[in-house]
Write a protein that holds these residues in place. Structure first.
Motif, mmCIF file in Angstrom:
data_model
loop_
_atom_site.group_PDB
_atom_site.id
_atom_site.type_symbol
_atom_site.label_atom_id
_atom_site.label_comp_id
_atom_site.label_asym_id
_atom_site.label_seq_id
_atom_site.Cartn_x
_atom_site.Cartn_y
_atom_site.Cartn_z
ATOM 1 N N ARG A 1 37.561 33.302 42.110
ATOM 2 C CA ARG A 1 38.832 33.994 41.931
ATOM 3 C C ARG A 1 39.795 33.774 43.091
ATOM 4 O O ARG A 1 40.810 34.457 43.179
ATOM 5 C CB ARG A 1 38.580 35.493 41.783
ATOM 6 N N LEU A 2 39.484 32.827 43.993
ATOM 7 C CA LEU A 2 40.315 32.599 45.172
ATOM 8 C C LEU A 2 41.115 31.318 45.016
ATOM 9 O O LEU A 2 40.553 30.237 44.805
ATOM 10 C CB LEU A 2 39.429 32.505 46.423
ATOM 11 N N THR B 1 43.054 33.796 39.085
ATOM 12 C CA THR B 1 43.167 33.941 40.533
ATOM 13 C C THR B 1 43.467 35.388 40.889
ATOM 14 O O THR B 1 44.445 35.953 40.416
ATOM 15 C CB THR B 1 44.283 33.026 41.088
ATOM 16 N N ASP B 2 42.607 35.969 41.734
ATOM 17 C CA ASP B 2 42.797 37.349 42.187
ATOM 18 C C ASP B 2 43.327 37.433 43.607
ATOM 19 O O ASP B 2 43.941 38.432 43.988
ATOM 20 C CB ASP B 2 41.473 38.121 42.123
ATOM 21 N N THR B 3 43.059 36.413 44.422
ATOM 22 C CA THR B 3 43.461 36.395 45.831
ATOM 23 C C THR B 3 43.987 35.015 46.162
ATOM 24 O O THR B 3 43.484 34.008 45.649
ATOM 25 C CB THR B 3 42.273 36.725 46.749
ATOM 26 N N LYS C 1 48.677 40.750 43.940
ATOM 27 C CA LYS C 1 47.488 40.061 44.444
ATOM 28 C C LYS C 1 47.605 39.906 45.956
ATOM 29 O O LYS C 1 48.699 39.619 46.463
ATOM 30 C CB LYS C 1 47.357 38.664 43.811
ATOM 31 N N ALA D 1 39.423 37.377 52.783
ATOM 32 C CA ALA D 1 39.353 36.963 51.378
ATOM 33 C C ALA D 1 38.078 37.467 50.712
ATOM 34 O O ALA D 1 38.099 37.926 49.561
ATOM 35 C CB ALA D 1 39.446 35.446 51.269
ATOM 36 N N GLN D 2 36.936 37.387 51.409
ATOM 37 C CA GLN D 2 35.697 37.815 50.764
ATOM 38 C C GLN D 2 35.664 39.324 50.543
ATOM 39 O O GLN D 2 34.933 39.812 49.681
ATOM 40 C CB GLN D 2 34.488 37.346 51.567
ATOM 41 N N THR E 1 38.728 39.988 47.579
ATOM 42 C CA THR E 1 38.407 39.360 46.308
ATOM 43 C C THR E 1 37.264 40.073 45.603
ATOM 44 O O THR E 1 37.213 40.114 44.368
ATOM 45 C CB THR E 1 38.032 37.877 46.525
ATOM 46 N N ASN E 2 36.341 40.647 46.372
ATOM 47 C CA ASN E 2 35.116 41.175 45.788
ATOM 48 C C ASN E 2 34.988 42.688 45.799
ATOM 49 O O ASN E 2 34.064 43.223 45.195
ATOM 50 C CB ASN E 2 33.907 40.592 46.537
#
Length: 887
Positions: free
Chosen positions: A350-351, A402-404, A429, A481-482, A485-486
């Motif tokens: 999703r990145l 794409t989320d991030t 986002k 990001a991790q 995104t999660n």
């Protein structure tokens, strides 16, 4: 068309390349007499219906006299623009001034290009040109059955009035930009640029030009990577010296491929690229991905090749990614595209990632893979001759995969547009930016970018204003990001700390405090021999605490409990909560799999793991600040009342007519300019003797101040160059004499007399027209905070009311405005109104090279502008200036 061929007064600044509704590119430029034959060809290719709609008569051929009149314009009262693709006219828009403030507008679009938004683009550009020249209203006459043209006007965001008479619909509308017309323009720009990225990311067919049989060649690697990833479309190899490459038949040219090619990957020596690009243009290729090096990054000859590449591509309606690009990747199952130098397709996720540097692209993808972060799209722009991060952000706004978004930027060509698009993307986002070289704004070789004069802090301010998460390096980008995104975004800054070490818990808590987070639960330290069930209970208690917004877990390798049991406890507790969770595992390995799970509503969720608590806390602080920005009211654009833009424009025009290179305004001119924006500058009278000082005070009224305006002592700390609250002529004479005796030996005895202001907080308000950013507005508290500490806030207009308030609060000395040490608070609303007026002035008038209000006396009853300086200069050509353009 060379400069020699251009008619006198040809406005080259009106030229622009624009993205059409279908994602292709057209060139907009003013018409010239040399277009006569092209206009004849354009008219001859039109259908009878189109000709009748435009001219209300079946004119199969335009007379030479008519064409001469159409192509010979003065670019003032008669203006015409043409849209071209491959050198052929595909649309004409024009206006003829009827009165000083009104003009009749008309359009003619080629039949084969109707429905692509060309009429809308031409109207948009003509409206900006007309407005800048004093036209306030457009009129048009349209046949009732010409629904397409009527919709061009009605859908542009203007308030259109209609009148039907003698079989013709007469339209009339004001062309002053409005919030609605601006929203329409930006929406169209967004859709067009987003669509243009689909030919990059979702091509039906690819041609690799330079697909060599040599396994060490770039073209061979890219073709092999495309095939290995399982690209779902058709792939073609182009090689003049081979019959087949990697099992594919080889073509000598792209134009010989029977299949239509959407994306051409160019991997040939730089000197051969122009021929390849020309051939791709003949074949109707939509997008070029140029991985070849040897362009502007290599010197002047390469820069010329790069300029020719862009010109040829734009003239033929193509977009260009590169040159010197690492490539592009799209993990979507419907395309499986790996047109890059990455030997393996990263796992889907999703990145979305964008990087300019090719070498950095390798590092970015490798880091993402090590972290277990899946990628939706990866792109490298290389020298960024055309396609940039702005284009991919436009695409990511609508991309459900794409989320991030993560961006590594080495340079920026259009910060105003970046800020505008990033702000829209960041509202839905997270956008994480690594920007290198901000200390000097160094631009890597080959990048098209202007040099900035403003302080690096202005770039940081622009990112904060847009809601972007700024980080220092790739490591930090993936740390953030991790998380975002999660995990859910934090609901506030209150943190629970749970672990199995007092020392590690204290270290984590200290890091939280240093990053502005509040430790509201813990730190809780379990015994080193605690079982998995005990960890689970402690975590459940932390998540259930209503005073907790996020949970930080930090564990050292336990002596008894298995690593997997701890990871499982963390994962299960996090899956049951809507609060974000972060884990620090010192010395543990293989916890990522154990930290992955699925929530009750079917969402895949991973608890991000960090090797050190400082990394986790920094990431959580960034996510918390972003969540706060995203949830807050972003305000409305400021529109102060009582602004006379025309009066200000007349003044600036008059000054530049007298001094074409610009100059500093006189005191009277400053008062006139600022007065047009509702800003009153207190009068000051220059004096050279005590008698003149007394005469000035009699005119201004007591009490007064006398002060030196010499640069040596002006605005210096203390009272060395000023005497205040002088209420009688004798006091004034004594003060003048004392100052003169002290400052004459320093040649600093240049004095003015001014009325005494109510005691308040002295502030400095500035704006500067920067070649890169455009207008930059700065605010600070006068004296040491500005002069010694550099405590200055910056914002990039246009501003909202929230931006204005944030600017005032952004300086560390802001508490002085709010009643510091028992002083009365200043009138914050009056100060905000002044900042808003300066921001609008700076945005409206690019000729204002520098403006300084110093001092601005902020006090409980309002604000007093006690000093002002303004310098005007010929207006630079701003980017992102109200009409769509690829710049």
């Amino acid at each position: 068309m060379t400069a020699v061929d251009l008619p006198p007064g040809y406005p080259r600044q009106w030229e622009a390349d624009v993205v059409l509704r279908d994602g292709s590119v057209a060139h907009i430029r003013p018409i010239t007499p040399a277009d006569a034959e092209a206009v004849h060809r354009f008219h001859a290719g039109q259908s009878e219906e189109s000709i009748y709609m435009r001219f209300f008569a079946p004119l199969r051929r335009l007379s030479d006299r008519d064409v001469e009149r159409f192509t010979n314009v003065d670019y003032t009262d008669r203006v015409a623009l043409v849209a071209t693709v491959r050198g052929q006219i595909i649309g004409i828009g024009r206006y003829d001034r009827i009165t000083p403030t009104s003009a009749e507008v008309a359009f003619n679009i080629a039949d084969s290009y109707q429905g692509k938004g060309i009429g809308s683009v031409l109207l948009e550009h003509l409206a900006v040109i007309a407005w800048e020249s004093g036209v306030e209203e457009f009129t048009a006459e349209v046949l009732p059955q010409n629904a397409k043209m009527i919709s061009v006007f009605s859908e542009a965001g203007y308030e259109v009035t209609r009148r039907f008479e003698d079989g013709v619909v007469s339209l009339r509308f004001d062309i002053q930009p409005t919030e609605r017309s601006e929203a329409v323009r930006l929406s169209r720009e967004h859709r067009a640029e987003s669509v243009s990225m689909r030919s990059v990311l979702f091509p039906d067919s690819i041609a690799v030009v330079g697909a060599s049989r040599r396994s060490d060649s770039i073209g061979h690697h890219i073709l092999a990577n495309i095939l290995a990833a399982g690209f779902t479309g058709s792939v073609h190899a182009v090689n003049r010296e081979a019959l087949e490459v990697l099992g594919l038949p080889a073509h000598t040219r792209v134009s010989e491929i029977s299949d239509h090619v959407d994306l051409a990957v160019v991997a040939v020596p730089a000197q051969e690229v122009p021929e390849v690009v020309a051939d791709c243009a003949e074949a109707g290729v939509r997008t070029l991905l140029v991985v070849s090096a040897g362009f502007a990054e290599s010197g002047e000859e390469g820069a010329e090749l790069q300029a020719d590449l862009l010109t040829t591509a734009r003239e033929n309606g193509m977009r260009v990614l590169g040159p010197n690009s690492f490539g592009v990747i799209n993990t979507d199952e419907t395309v499986k595209l790996n047109a890059s130098l990455a030997p393996q397709m990263p796992p889907p996720g999703r990145l979305g990632l964008f990087a300019q540097s090719g070498a950095l692209g390798i590092a970015v993808l490798a880091s993402a893979t090590r972290r277990g972060l899946g990628i939706s799209v990866f792109a490298s722009a290389g020298n960024r001759v055309d396609v940039s991060g702005n284009d991919f952000m436009q695409y990511w706004i609508d991309d459900d995969n794409t989320d991030t978004v993560g961006l590594y930027l080495e340079s920026m060509g259009n910060p105003r547009k970046f800020s505008r698009i990033a702000r829209r993307l960041a509202t839905i986002k997270p956008v994480i930016v690594v920007k290198s070289g901000v200390s000097t704004y160094g631009v890597p070789p080959g990048h098209r970018a202007r040099t900035s004069r403003v302080r690096p802090e202005a770039f940081d301010a622009m990112l904060r204003q847009a809601g972007v998460i700024r980080v220092e390096n790739v490591h930090q980008m993936f740390d953030v990001a991790q998380l975002v995104t999660n995990q859910p975004l934090p609901g506030g800054n209150r943190v629970a700390v749970v672990g199995n070490s007092d020392a590690l818990g204290a270290l984590t808590a200290e890091a939280c405090v240093s990053w502005g987070l509040e430790v509201s639960h813990g730190p809780v330290s379990l015994p080193s021999d605690a079982k998995g069930e005990e960890f689970a209970q402690a975590l459940a208690t932390a998540f259930a605490d209503p005073e907790v917004d996020s949970v930080l877990t930090c564990f050292i390798p336990p002596l008894v409990t298995l690593d997997e049991d701890v990871a499982t406890a963390v994962r299960d507790a996090a899956l049951k909560s809507e609060k974000p969770c972060l884990a620090t595992f010192l010395g543990m390995r293989g916890v990522v799999e154990r930290l992955s799970g699925r929530t009750d509503d079917g969402r895949d969720e991973v608890v991000p793991a960090y090797s050190m608590p400082e990394d986790a806390v920094r990431a959580l602080a960034a996510a918390t600040r972003y969540a706060e920005w995203r949830s807050r009211d972003h305000g409305v654009p400021v529109h102060p009342a009582g602004i006379d833009l025309e009066a200000a424009e007349r003044l600036v025009e008059r000054v530049l007519h007298e001094a074409p290179d610009g100059r500093r305004l006189t005191e009277d001119e400053v008062r006139e300019l600022l007065g047009a924006y509702g800003i009153d500058v207190w009068a000051s009278v220059s004096v050279t003797s005590a008698d003149e000082a007394v005469a000035a005070a009699d005119t201004l009224g007591y009490p007064v101040v006398v002060k030196s305006v010499a640069p040596l002592v002006r605005h210096s700390p203390g009272m060395s160059g000023i005497r205040v609250d002088l209420r009688t002529p004798d006091q004034l004479r004594d003060a003048y004499a004392a100052l003169n005796d002290r400052l004459a030996p320093l040649a600093a005895n240049t004095f003015v007399v001014q009325r005494m202001a109510t005691p308040g907080v002295s502030c400095v308000l500035r704006s500067e027209e920067d070649p890169l950013f455009g207008p930059v507005v700065s605010f600070s508290i006068a004296g040491p905070p500005t002069e010694l500490l550099g405590d200055i806030g910056h914002r990039i207009p246009p501003l909202t009311d929230v931006d204005v308030s944030d600017l005032i609060s952004s300086v560390k000395a802001a508490p002085m405005l709010h009643g510091h040490r028992g002083a009365a608070p200043v009138n914050r609303a009056a100060l905000a109104d002044l900042v808003a007026r300066v921001s609008v002035l700076a945005d409206n008038l690019p000729e204002i090279a520098r403006l300084t209000l110093n001092p601005v006396n902020a006090q409980p009853a309002g604000v007093d502008v006690l000093g002002a300086e303004v310098t005007v200069a010929p207006a630079p050509q701003r980017k992102d200036q109200g009409r769509r353009s690829l710049t």
